[in-house]
Scaffold this active site. Sequence first.
Site: not given
Ligand SMILES: NC(=O)c1ccc[n+]([C@@H]2O[C@H](COP(=O)([O-])OP(=O)(O)OC[C@H]3O[C@@H](n4cnc5c(N)ncnc54)[C@H](OP(=O)(O)O)[C@@H]3O)[C@@H](O)[C@H]2O)c1
Length: 262
Positions: A18-19, A92, A160, A164, A195
């Site tokens: 992801g990000i 992140n 919800g 978070y 977002g």
């Molecule tokens: N995607 C969106 O639309 C969105 C929107 C707003 C904010 N965000 C924020 O952006 C950031 C990245 O989001 P994403 O969507 O890119 O996430 P993602 O693809 O689900 O990736 C999450 C990452 O966090 C790791 N992770 C999961 N559980 C963990 C834990 N308990 N301890 C340490 N690492 C852990 C995962 O590692 P493994 O896979 O190796 O377990 C993965 O590297 C997050 O902080 C999220 O809240 C995302």
Amino acid sequence: MDTELRDRVVLVTGASSGIGAATARAFGREGARVAITYRSSRDKAEKVAAEVEAAGGQAYVVRLDLEDLPSVARAVEAVAGHWGDVEVLVANAVRWGGDAPPEPGVRFEDVPLKEWEAMINANLVGAAASVSAVLPGMRAKGWGRIVLISSGVAEEGLPGPGPYGTAKSGLYGLARSLAWNGGRDGILVNVVAPGFTLTESRPPVPEFVVEALTAATPTRRLSDADDVARIVVFLGSGANGNLTGELIRDGSSAARAPHLGG
Ligand SMILES: NC(=O)c1ccc[n+]([C@@H]2O[C@H](COP(=O)([O-])OP(=O)(O)OC[C@H]3O[C@@H](n4cnc5c(N)ncnc54)[C@H](OP(=O)(O)O)[C@@H]3O)[C@@H](O)[C@H]2O)c1
């Protein structure tokens, strides 16, 4: 613009997808040394590491689990042992837990307190632990950049349950305090609140939802992970000379979430 990132030691937590993965690659393009953390997907983290190196950076893979707080300091120590003190931290990593995808039907009072504890501990205390672990090295150097990844949910809320969004809004308070506490030592800290972001790791979302969200943005497009990564790289670079304590929203962040009833 010179980002002054060549050979800088950058730690991106949760960079196996992801990000975080896009951010690691973007720092790699600037010639940085990028430490990539994962929790369960070592293979994916290794793939991102190869992409960072192909982009012109150096990479190092280390495990970090926000649900095991001592592992945070251990990961920072491992990076310091490999390259020297972390100079740029991107906090992140996220524990999605039972709160994502959010369930609009779940009543606030039905969320077990254990889930509140787990979410706040991982996503807020875990970020604080990452920051605390890198600060001594940054202070000694008189230079540091910290970027905390929050979410549009911190401001918009969700119909919800709230753990978070509550954890994510706490990151802003953390950044405001740290901006004062670290500023005199050359440490700048900011929050990025993306977002709805299009990533390869996101579970499929119905097309009508994507269309509705897109229509609700000022730019008529949703950010992808690279859009967010470019914001993070600027904030985490030498090109950011004096921006600190701020919360930055991307174009996606302006969109409400109609599928959630918000
Ligand atoms: N995607 C969106 O639309 C969105 C929107 C707003 C904010 N965000 C924020 O952006 C950031 C990245 O989001 P994403 O969507 O890119 O996430 P993602 O693809 O689900 O990736 C999450 C990452 O966090 C790791 N992770 C999961 N559980 C963990 C834990 N308990 N301890 C340490 N690492 C852990 C995962 O590692 P493994 O896979 O190796 O377990 C993965 O590297 C997050 O902080 C999220 O809240 C995302």
